[in-house]
Design a protein around this motif. Structure first.
Motif, mmCIF file in Angstrom:
data_model
loop_
_atom_site.group_PDB
_atom_site.id
_atom_site.type_symbol
_atom_site.label_atom_id
_atom_site.label_comp_id
_atom_site.label_asym_id
_atom_site.label_seq_id
_atom_site.Cartn_x
_atom_site.Cartn_y
_atom_site.Cartn_z
ATOM 1 N N ALA A 39 0.968 -1.256 -0.059
ATOM 2 C CA ALA A 39 -0.013 0.034 -0.192
ATOM 3 C C ALA A 39 0.824 1.280 0.181
ATOM 4 O O ALA A 39 1.681 1.467 0.452
ATOM 5 N N GLN A 40 0.517 2.325 -0.692
ATOM 6 C CA GLN A 40 0.936 3.742 -0.473
ATOM 7 C C GLN A 40 -0.479 4.660 -0.330
ATOM 8 O O GLN A 40 -1.403 4.225 -0.493
ATOM 9 N N THR A 71 7.319 -2.727 -8.172
ATOM 10 C CA THR A 71 5.898 -3.122 -8.689
ATOM 11 C C THR A 71 4.828 -2.798 -7.859
ATOM 12 O O THR A 71 4.754 -2.459 -6.815
ATOM 13 N N GLY A 72 3.683 -2.724 -8.423
ATOM 14 C CA GLY A 72 2.508 -2.096 -7.918
ATOM 15 C C GLY A 72 1.655 -0.973 -8.592
ATOM 16 O O GLY A 72 2.047 -0.082 -8.841
ATOM 17 N N GLY A 73 0.382 -1.560 -8.751
ATOM 18 C CA GLY A 73 -0.697 -0.539 -9.347
ATOM 19 C C GLY A 73 -1.273 0.464 -8.565
ATOM 20 O O GLY A 73 -0.741 0.493 -7.266
ATOM 21 N N GLU A 82 1.653 2.100 -6.558
ATOM 22 C CA GLU A 82 2.637 1.661 -5.657
ATOM 23 C C GLU A 82 4.145 1.726 -6.342
ATOM 24 O O GLU A 82 5.280 2.261 -5.658
ATOM 25 N N GLY A 83 4.041 1.339 -7.529
ATOM 26 C CA GLY A 83 5.277 1.363 -8.382
ATOM 27 C C GLY A 83 5.900 2.758 -8.552
ATOM 28 O O GLY A 83 7.152 3.018 -8.401
ATOM 29 N N SER A 106 0.018 -3.551 -12.083
ATOM 30 C CA SER A 106 -0.248 -4.757 -11.321
ATOM 31 C C SER A 106 -1.157 -4.704 -10.198
ATOM 32 O O SER A 106 -1.069 -3.467 -9.451
ATOM 33 N N ARG A 107 -2.144 -5.622 -9.815
ATOM 34 C CA ARG A 107 -2.805 -5.624 -8.729
ATOM 35 C C ARG A 107 -2.581 -6.742 -7.955
ATOM 36 O O ARG A 107 -3.350 -7.086 -6.783
#
Length: 177
Positions: A39-40, A71-73, A82-83, A106-107
């Motif tokens: 999480a962000q 990584t991270g949507g 997140e990325g 990505s999720r």
């Protein structure tokens, strides 16, 4: 003993000893450090994500790999992924933009790894994530053909988190995720 009784004993054992599937993988020189998203909050990494990013930064500074993939949507309504947040965090600590891959769509753990697979193909990666999450991440990386070792970020994690990740690692190992 019937096969299902043996399976039940293994499953109960995993549930009662949450750290049983934990990984303490060592790693050699790699081409990429891969930080799995967490999480962000409006462009600021959550405490868990910050711990992962700081671990990756330490590995980078130790020259474990010359590049970092974050990584991270984003969840619906979020202004930042997140990325994107992770890359900004690392750039703010001296990592050059040219050393970063910022995956932003990505999720899930599967998507985290699948979306960067083509970019990291052929090289070794060090996956950085929480200790309970690492075994499953390494299993999924292997399913995707990514040559990976892991760096477990230690912490005080809830038993429920360990149990969930143990179950998911077990399912990933047999190809059901």
């Amino acid at each position: 003993m019937r096969w299902w009784m043996g399976l039940a004993i293994v499953v109960v054992g995993l549930m009662l000893s949450p750290k049983a599937v934990s990984s303490a993988t060592t790693h050699s020189q790699a081409q990429w450090i891969v930080v799995l998203g967490a999480a962000q909050y409006n462009g600021q990494p959550s405490p868990i994500f910050k711990n992962r990013l700081e671990a990756a930064l330490a590995l980078y500074r130790q020259k474990a790999a010359p590049k970092i993939a974050v990584t991270g949507g984003r969840k619906p309504g979020d202004n930042f992924s997140e990325g994107q947040t992770g890359c900004r965090f690392l750039m703010g600590r001296g990592v050059p933009r040219s050393a970063l891959l910022c995956e932003t769509s990505s999720r899930s753990t599967w998507e985290n790894l699948s979306n960067i697979r083509a970019r990291v193909a052929g090289g070794r990666v060090i996956i950085v994530t929480d200790e309970p999450h690492l075994p499953r991440a390494l299993i999924l990386a292997a399913h995707l053909g990514i040559r990976a070792s892991g760096h477990a970020v230690k912490g005080e994690f809830a038993t429920a988190y360990w149990q969930r990740e143990n179950w998911l690692a077990l399912l990933a190992r047999v190809g059901v995720w």
